[in-house]
Scaffold this motif. Structure first.
Motif, PDB file in Angstrom:
ATOM      1  N   ARG A  12       0.838  -1.205   0.000  1.00 25.58           N
ATOM      2  CA  ARG A  12       0.000   0.000   0.000  1.00 25.58           C
ATOM      3  C   ARG A  12       0.870   1.252   0.000  1.00 25.58           C
ATOM      4  O   ARG A  12       0.523   2.255  -0.639  1.00 25.58           O
ATOM      5  CB  ARG A  12      -0.918  -0.014   1.225  1.00 25.58           C
ATOM      6  CG  ARG A  12      -1.893   1.142   1.290  1.00 25.58           C
ATOM      7  CD  ARG A  12      -2.940   0.923   2.346  1.00 25.58           C
ATOM      8  NE  ARG A  12      -3.901   2.015   2.358  1.00 25.58           N
ATOM      9  CZ  ARG A  12      -5.033   1.977   3.037  1.00 25.58           C
ATOM     10  NH1 ARG A  12      -5.352   0.895   3.723  1.00 25.58           N
ATOM     11  NH2 ARG A  12      -5.851   3.006   3.020  1.00 25.58           N
ATOM     12  N   ALA A  37       0.752   4.400  -2.572  1.00 24.98           N
ATOM     13  CA  ALA A  37       0.583   5.771  -2.102  1.00 24.98           C
ATOM     14  C   ALA A  37       1.696   6.676  -2.627  1.00 24.98           C
ATOM     15  O   ALA A  37       1.454   7.819  -3.027  1.00 24.98           O
ATOM     16  CB  ALA A  37       0.555   5.798  -0.578  1.00 24.98           C
ATOM     17  N   ARG A  86       0.938   7.401  -6.249  1.00 23.37           N
ATOM     18  CA  ARG A  86      -0.213   8.311  -6.366  1.00 23.37           C
ATOM     19  C   ARG A  86       0.193   9.760  -6.115  1.00 23.37           C
ATOM     20  O   ARG A  86      -0.267  10.670  -6.809  1.00 23.37           O
ATOM     21  CB  ARG A  86      -1.291   7.883  -5.359  1.00 23.37           C
ATOM     22  CG  ARG A  86      -2.567   8.733  -5.389  1.00 23.37           C
ATOM     23  CD  ARG A  86      -3.418   8.415  -4.189  1.00 23.37           C
ATOM     24  NE  ARG A  86      -2.681   8.654  -2.948  1.00 23.37           N
ATOM     25  CZ  ARG A  86      -2.896   7.990  -1.811  1.00 23.37           C
ATOM     26  NH1 ARG A  86      -3.801   7.032  -1.767  1.00 23.37           N
ATOM     27  NH2 ARG A  86      -2.205   8.287  -0.726  1.00 23.37           N
ATOM     28  N   ASP A  87       1.074   9.977  -5.154  1.00 26.27           N
ATOM     29  CA  ASP A  87       1.478  11.337  -4.815  1.00 26.27           C
ATOM     30  C   ASP A  87       2.201  12.036  -5.966  1.00 26.27           C
ATOM     31  O   ASP A  87       2.233  13.265  -6.023  1.00 26.27           O
ATOM     32  CB  ASP A  87       2.387  11.317  -3.574  1.00 26.27           C
ATOM     33  CG  ASP A  87       1.631  10.941  -2.304  1.00 26.27           C
ATOM     34  OD1 ASP A  87       0.385  10.995  -2.317  1.00 26.27           O
ATOM     35  OD2 ASP A  87       2.295  10.570  -1.310  1.00 26.27           O
TER      36      ASP A  87
END
Length: 316
Positions: A35, A39, A42-43
């Motif tokens: 995960r 993340a 995604r950032d």
């Protein structure tokens, strides 16, 4: 810290392979497994217009589908001559290649990565062995995983590309079991070959197998492997292990976006890839391991004939 044990269960999984070429350490180069990995990616996506994905397997293509739907310019770089070559037959590979390309994903086949270029410490492009270049604000490595087997192998267990276990998930070391993605096990659904089955189903079922052994009810591990993969509005559900197949029957028309590939090893069904065909996935469990007479092959490729009827014909 040093911990003692009477029985040890090694369930350490693995880690994604990184790009080992020059430039693989640049900022903007990602791998996806946890995960936290997702993340971190995604950032960075809001500022990224062009994304290069190295690897055209499940993870690479699933990621391409998500990013294409976000409006990113996506290029998939695959070293083999078709996508999903390790996990699916050619009809399924060609279908998924066409589906991704129809949504704007560029696919480079037979392409080897030579290096990554960067500016100010951040990736800007991928250089291929043929001298061409793929621009990239973000690069994603989707080139498989490495089994977390080091400590157990260093302790003397047999293995290599994973920890070897028997049909009860016991390693060659006393009182040490291993389960999950780090395990190398003879699989009856892969003609007895030693394979790593990297799936949620396999890890969970191996845990049950070990629990039965430890509580006095040992049973050899034989669950049928199954997998799934979602791309756009396409749901791929797989039964068995298609690697090593020497025949493939296509049930239905790929153009309809609803079909099933039935893989054969000799005359025996070894696996099914069901694309938007949940009924085939459910009924097809009974077909795995069945010998298919020549007289039943037309029925297999006819989607109007339920697979349960084909199973009956095979039994007869």
């Amino acid at each position: 810290m040093r911990l003692g044990y009477r029985t040890l269960i090694w369930a350490a999984g693995g880690k994604p392979r990184r790009l080992s070429c020059p430039g693989g350490e640049l900022a903007g180069v990602h791998a996806i497994r946890t995960r936290a990995d997702a993340a971190a990616l995604r950032d960075e996506l809001s500022a990224a217009g062009q994304v290069a994905i190295v690897g055209g397997g499940y993870i690479g293509l699933e990621t391409a589908a998500v990013l294409a739907a976000m409006g990113k310019a996506v290029t998939v770089i695959e070293a083999q001559d078709r996508v999903m070559a390790r996990v699916a037959g050619e009809p399924v590979s060609r279908f998924y290649q066409s589906e991704h390309q129809s949504r704007g994903v560029a696919i480079r086949l037979g392409a080897a990565v030579r290096s990554l270029d960067g500016a100010a410490g951040r990736v800007t492009a991928i250089q291929l062995a043929d001298g061409s270049e793929v621009a990239a604000d973000v690069a994603i490595a989707a080139v498989g995983m490495e089994a977390a087997d080091g400590p157990v192998l260093r302790a003397g267990a047999e293995g290599g590309r994973g920890i070897e276990v028997d049909s009860f998930c016991r390693t060659t070391l006393p009182d040490i079991f291993a389960i999950g993605d780090c395990v190398l096990q003879a699989n009856p659904f892969a003609q007895g070959r030693m394979v790593r089955v990297e799936s949620v189903q396999n890890a969970a079922d191996q845990a049950i197998n070990v629990a039965k052994t430890l509580t006095g009810g040992p049973e050899p591990y034989r669950p049928l492997p199954w997998f799934w993969s979602n791309h756009y509005d396409l749901r791929l559900q797989t039964l068995g292990i298609s690697g090593g197949h020497d025949g493939c029957l296509v049930r239905g028309e790929p153009q309809s976006r609803r079909f099933t590939a039935v893989y054969l090893h000799g005359d025996t069904v070894s696996a099914l890839d069901c694309v938007n065909s949940t009924k085939d996935f459910v009924q097809g469990r009974g077909l795995i391991g069945k010998a298919v007479p020549r007289s039943a092959r037309d029925a297999i490729t006819d989607p109007t004939v339920p697979l349960r009827d084909v199973i009956s014909a095979c039994a007869a």
